[in-house]
Design a protein around this motif. Structure first.
Motif, PDB file in Angstrom:
ATOM      1  N   GLU A  39      11.688 -10.756 -15.326  1.00  0.00           N
ATOM      2  CA  GLU A  39      11.926 -10.734 -13.876  1.00  0.00           C
ATOM      3  C   GLU A  39      11.576  -9.382 -13.291  1.00  0.00           C
ATOM      4  OE1 GLU A  39      15.947 -11.850 -13.385  1.00  0.00           O
ATOM      5  OE2 GLU A  39      15.608 -13.888 -14.123  1.00  0.00           O
ATOM      6  N   LYS A  40      12.020  -8.330 -13.997  1.00  0.00           N
ATOM      7  CA  LYS A  40      11.702  -6.982 -13.521  1.00  0.00           C
ATOM      8  C   LYS A  40      10.210  -6.762 -13.477  1.00  0.00           C
ATOM      9  CE  LYS A  40      14.537  -3.115 -14.441  1.00  0.00           C
ATOM     10  NZ  LYS A  40      15.028  -2.257 -15.488  1.00  0.00           N
ATOM     11  N   ALA A  41       9.545  -7.229 -14.547  1.00  0.00           N
ATOM     12  CA  ALA A  41       8.105  -7.018 -14.635  1.00  0.00           C
ATOM     13  C   ALA A  41       7.397  -7.707 -13.496  1.00  0.00           C
ATOM     14  CB  ALA A  41       7.580  -7.515 -15.964  1.00  0.00           C
ATOM     15  N   GLU A  42       7.907  -8.906 -13.135  1.00  0.00           N
ATOM     16  CA  GLU A  42       7.247  -9.621 -12.052  1.00  0.00           C
ATOM     17  C   GLU A  42       7.339  -8.847 -10.754  1.00  0.00           C
ATOM     18  OE1 GLU A  42       8.311 -13.969 -13.873  1.00  0.00           O
ATOM     19  OE2 GLU A  42       8.377 -13.701 -11.699  1.00  0.00           O
ATOM     20  N   ASP A  43       8.521  -8.266 -10.504  1.00  0.00           N
ATOM     21  CA  ASP A  43       8.659  -7.448  -9.290  1.00  0.00           C
ATOM     22  C   ASP A  43       7.699  -6.283  -9.322  1.00  0.00           C
ATOM     23  OD1 ASP A  43      12.237  -7.856  -8.890  1.00  0.00           O
ATOM     24  OD2 ASP A  43      10.526  -8.912  -8.014  1.00  0.00           O
ATOM     25  N   ARG A  44       7.696  -5.621 -10.488  1.00  0.00           N
ATOM     26  CA  ARG A  44       6.831  -4.455 -10.616  1.00  0.00           C
ATOM     27  C   ARG A  44       5.377  -4.863 -10.441  1.00  0.00           C
ATOM     28  NH1 ARG A  44       8.080   0.847 -12.673  1.00  0.00           N
ATOM     29  NH2 ARG A  44       6.310   1.666 -13.755  1.00  0.00           N
ATOM     30  N   MET A  45       5.040  -6.005 -11.048  1.00  0.00           N
ATOM     31  CA  MET A  45       3.669  -6.485 -10.955  1.00  0.00           C
ATOM     32  C   MET A  45       3.299  -6.699  -9.502  1.00  0.00           C
ATOM     33  SD  MET A  45       2.181  -6.491 -13.720  1.00  0.00           S
ATOM     34  CE  MET A  45       0.739  -7.514 -13.596  1.00  0.00           C
ATOM     35  N   LYS A  46       4.210  -7.250  -8.739  1.00  0.00           N
ATOM     36  CA  LYS A  46       3.899  -7.494  -7.331  1.00  0.00           C
ATOM     37  C   LYS A  46       3.591  -6.183  -6.630  1.00  0.00           C
ATOM     38  CE  LYS A  46       6.975 -10.923  -6.631  1.00  0.00           C
ATOM     39  NZ  LYS A  46       8.217 -11.300  -6.011  1.00  0.00           N
ATOM     40  N   ASN A  47       4.391  -5.153  -6.918  1.00  0.00           N
ATOM     41  CA  ASN A  47       4.127  -3.846  -6.306  1.00  0.00           C
ATOM     42  C   ASN A  47       2.797  -3.282  -6.746  1.00  0.00           C
ATOM     43  OD1 ASN A  47       6.471  -3.771  -4.925  1.00  0.00           O
ATOM     44  ND2 ASN A  47       7.596  -2.663  -6.519  1.00  0.00           N
ATOM     45  N   VAL A  48       2.574  -3.380  -8.048  1.00  0.00           N
ATOM     46  CA  VAL A  48       1.350  -2.808  -8.584  1.00  0.00           C
ATOM     47  C   VAL A  48       0.133  -3.544  -8.068  1.00  0.00           C
ATOM     48  CG1 VAL A  48       0.021  -2.508 -10.690  1.00  0.00           C
ATOM     49  CG2 VAL A  48       2.416  -1.893 -10.655  1.00  0.00           C
ATOM     50  N   ILE A  49       0.274  -4.857  -8.001  1.00  0.00           N
ATOM     51  CA  ILE A  49      -0.869  -5.644  -7.531  1.00  0.00           C
ATOM     52  C   ILE A  49      -1.175  -5.319  -6.093  1.00  0.00           C
ATOM     53  CG2 ILE A  49      -1.679  -7.969  -7.006  1.00  0.00           C
ATOM     54  CD1 ILE A  49      -0.014  -8.858  -9.441  1.00  0.00           C
ATOM     55  N   SER A  50      -0.142  -5.141  -5.289  1.00  0.00           N
ATOM     56  CA  SER A  50      -0.439  -4.823  -3.893  1.00  0.00           C
ATOM     57  C   SER A  50      -1.004  -3.423  -3.762  1.00  0.00           C
ATOM     58  CB  SER A  50       0.800  -4.989  -3.015  1.00  0.00           C
ATOM     59  OG  SER A  50       1.898  -4.341  -3.611  1.00  0.00           O
ATOM     60  N   ALA A  51      -0.598  -2.519  -4.701  1.00  0.00           N
ATOM     61  CA  ALA A  51      -1.174  -1.170  -4.649  1.00  0.00           C
ATOM     62  C   ALA A  51      -2.541  -1.156  -5.299  1.00  0.00           C
ATOM     63  CB  ALA A  51      -0.256  -0.178  -5.368  1.00  0.00           C
ATOM     64  N   ALA A  52      -2.699  -1.947  -6.372  1.00  0.00           N
ATOM     65  CA  ALA A  52      -4.001  -1.987  -7.032  1.00  0.00           C
ATOM     66  C   ALA A  52      -4.967  -2.735  -6.158  1.00  0.00           C
ATOM     67  CB  ALA A  52      -3.911  -2.678  -8.382  1.00  0.00           C
ATOM     68  N   LYS A  53      -6.178  -2.295  -6.195  1.00  0.00           N
ATOM     69  CA  LYS A  53      -7.125  -2.982  -5.349  1.00  0.00           C
ATOM     70  C   LYS A  53      -7.646  -4.219  -6.069  1.00  0.00           C
ATOM     71  CE  LYS A  53      -7.861   1.203  -2.938  1.00  0.00           C
ATOM     72  NZ  LYS A  53      -8.591   2.431  -3.290  1.00  0.00           N
ATOM     73  N   ILE A  54      -7.836  -4.089  -7.386  1.00  0.00           N
ATOM     74  CA  ILE A  54      -8.310  -5.240  -8.152  1.00  0.00           C
ATOM     75  C   ILE A  54      -7.392  -5.441  -9.346  1.00  0.00           C
ATOM     76  CG2 ILE A  54     -10.206  -6.168  -9.519  1.00  0.00           C
ATOM     77  CD1 ILE A  54     -12.133  -4.644  -7.894  1.00  0.00           C
ATOM     78  N   PHE A  55      -7.036  -6.693  -9.569  1.00  0.00           N
ATOM     79  CA  PHE A  55      -6.144  -6.991 -10.677  1.00  0.00           C
ATOM     80  C   PHE A  55      -6.750  -8.134 -11.465  1.00  0.00           C
ATOM     81  CE2 PHE A  55      -2.560  -7.574 -13.147  1.00  0.00           C
ATOM     82  CZ  PHE A  55      -1.990  -8.832 -12.988  1.00  0.00           C
ATOM     83  N   VAL A  56      -6.892  -7.962 -12.766  1.00  0.00           N
ATOM     84  CA  VAL A  56      -7.432  -9.030 -13.599  1.00  0.00           C
ATOM     85  C   VAL A  56      -6.430  -9.323 -14.703  1.00  0.00           C
ATOM     86  CG1 VAL A  56      -9.377  -9.809 -14.958  1.00  0.00           C
ATOM     87  CG2 VAL A  56      -9.727  -8.107 -13.186  1.00  0.00           C
TER      88      VAL A  56
END
Lengths: 235, 276
Positions: A190-207
């Protein structure tokens, strides 16, 4: 502006049999015309990816699916510049962070803290930047005093937490992740998903390569499917 | 016209390969701080749970020097005052050079974990190896200083030639390490071949003896590339200036070997991730 553009990219692996990997075998061959030792010339080439083309730009979150051995990890590595294509061109721009093999970049004899520095440096951060990020990494991993213990005492789930925390602590422009979430426990997921959401919005490209439809649906806006080295974009 | 065209294309490819190699080296040099941190970390880690720590390096060298020094001076019928300092410096330099060469063939293979999983320039591993060996060399130099205090040589401006000598050695080792690392990544028995050759080279090089002591081998010894590397540092420390041709050879080797290595590196670099 970050981008990754593939134009008709083909990636082929040379697989060397035991004989082909031996220098003495190859040297003997020069003198004897290949009659004395068998197999020093046997190099099998496996075409892992064939004629792959796509364009990725800011805001793309790609889910990569496919059967085992389809070429997902090879594609991720080619995107990161680890593998060079045998034909076709790869154009990319932006700082890349990869999470591919569990434990890559970790030295098992060093402590958690020392490994944070190690991975951070490998990712291109300066010592000062890492110092600033340590508190947030501590909180995210929830490893507590284990961070002072050598990393060889960690379970795979703990290793994954550590790797994930460090690799997403700097918001990379391009983040490439290979199906990792399996080993984390539910709380971490669950934590990772939250973090992922932040990172994805900050990252320009996510694969993201994964077997989990749920995660792909959650994080990705485009989906590529690989079958035996060939790719198709599906929605 | 066809011949000219193919020559032209070859030249462009060669130039591109050379540039690719330089690119990797440039990126590696940008991250030299990281190489130092890792080299220092490796040194600390090796002695982590030991009693004397990195001073084991110093102790083992001191023991070799003390033991071998007096044994060989009796065997070779040479005065300890000449042999012991010459031997000490020779041993310390040899440890540095052979340390680099022995580890170079497995350099890329050992770092496969990094190479396969992150986008990282490869030359940084060579820099790390050189730094680690330099740190060892620095520790061993304590023994050299101690021995020179007991058997002092003639001190003059000649001693300063150690610095360009060291720079030439490091420069040459850099391209040698890179080249051997690539060969070792492609051919897995190369490491064993090098491991078998180096002890032989130890005796064929003027480490224990000085080249002036060989009655008939005076010219042959200069066919051995290690002779040049050892002479570049040992002669200045002992107070004699190395002959000019030693510098000429070392600089030419650096330029020619370096260029060829960088070209081959750029050319093969794409395959290395598959070899290891």
């Amino acid at each position: 502006m970050a981008y990754i553009n593939f134009d008709n990219v083909t990636v082929a692996y040379p697989i060397y049999s035991g004989g082909a990997k031996s220098l003495t075998n190859n040297l003997i061959n020069i003198g004897t015309g290949g009659r004395v030792t068998k197999g020093s010339g046997s190099v099998v080439t496996i075409t892992a990816l064939e004629n792959i083309s796509f364009k990725l730009s800011d805001g793309d979150a790609i889910g990569l699916i496919g059967h085992n051995g389809a070429g997902k990890t090879t594609l991720l590595r080619t995107m990161a510049g680890i593998y060079k294509p045998v034909s076709g061109t790869v154009m990319k721009s932006g700082k890349i962070s990869t999470i591919i093999e569990l434990g890559a970049g970790l030295d098992s004899e060093l402590t958690g803290y020392e490994n944070i520095y190690r991975m951070g440096l490998l990712l291109g951060m300066s010592k000062k930047e890492i110092d600033n990020l340590i508190p947030s990494i501590e909180i995210f991993t929830e490893l507590g005093n284990f961070l002072e213990a050598p990393v060889r005492t960690y379970s795979s789930g703990m290793l994954m937490r550590l790797m994930f925390a460090v690799n997403t602590a700097t918001m990379p422009e391009i983040l490439i992740v290979d199906e990792m979430f399996g080993t984390g426990d539910k709380g971490f997921q669950e934590k990772a998903e939250d973090r992922m959401k932040n990172v994805i919005s900050a990252a320009k490209i996510f694969v993201f390569a994964s077997h989990s439809d749920y995660l792909i649906e959650k994080f990705c806006n485009r989906v590529f499917e690989l079958k035996h080295g060939r790719m198709q974009e599906i929605y | 016209m066809n011949y000219l065209q193919s020559m032209f294309i070859t030249l462009i490819t060669v130039r591109k390969d050379f540039k690719d190699g330089l690119y990797d080296i440039a990126h590696s040099l940008q991250r030299i701080n990281m190489a130092f941190y890792f080299a220092w970390g490796d040194t600390k880690a090796r002695y982590r749970r030991s009693i004397l720590g990195p001073f084991w390096i110093v102790l083992s060298t001191a023991i070799s020097v003390a033991g071998l020094g007096f044994l060989w001076s009796a065997l070779l019928r040479d005065e300890p005052s000449k042999l012991v300092p010459s031997l000490t410096v020779g041993l310390v330099i040899w440890q540095f050079i052979s340390g680099c060469i022995l580890e170079s063939s497995s350099l890329l293979v050992r770092n496969a974990h990094f190479i396969r999983n992150m986008s990282i320039p490869y030359f940084i591993f060579a820099i790390q190896l050189l730094m680690r060996q330099l740190i060892n060399f620095g520790h061993n130099f304590i023994v050299v200083i101690a021995v020179l205090a007991i058997y002092p040589p003639q001190f003059s401006a000649v001693q300063l030639l150690v610095i360009p000598g060291l720079i030439l050695i490091i420069g040459n080792l850099a391209w040698i390490v890179l080249f051997l690392a690539m060969v070792g990544a492609r051919f897995r028995d190369f490491e064993q071949i090098i491991g078998a050759l180096m002890p032989l080279m130890f005796f064929l090089s003027p480490v224990i003896y000085r080249s002036s002591q060989l009655s008939m081998g005076q010219e042959i010894i200069w066919l051995n590339p290690f002779t040049y590397l050892i002479t570049l540092i040992r002669d200045p420390i002992m107070g004699t200036q190395p002959p000019l041709f030693v510098y000429e050879v070392a600089i030419s080797a650096l330029l020619i070997g370096g260029t060829l290595s960088i070209y081959q590196f750029g050319k093969r670099r794409g395959k290395i991730a598959f070899w290891i």
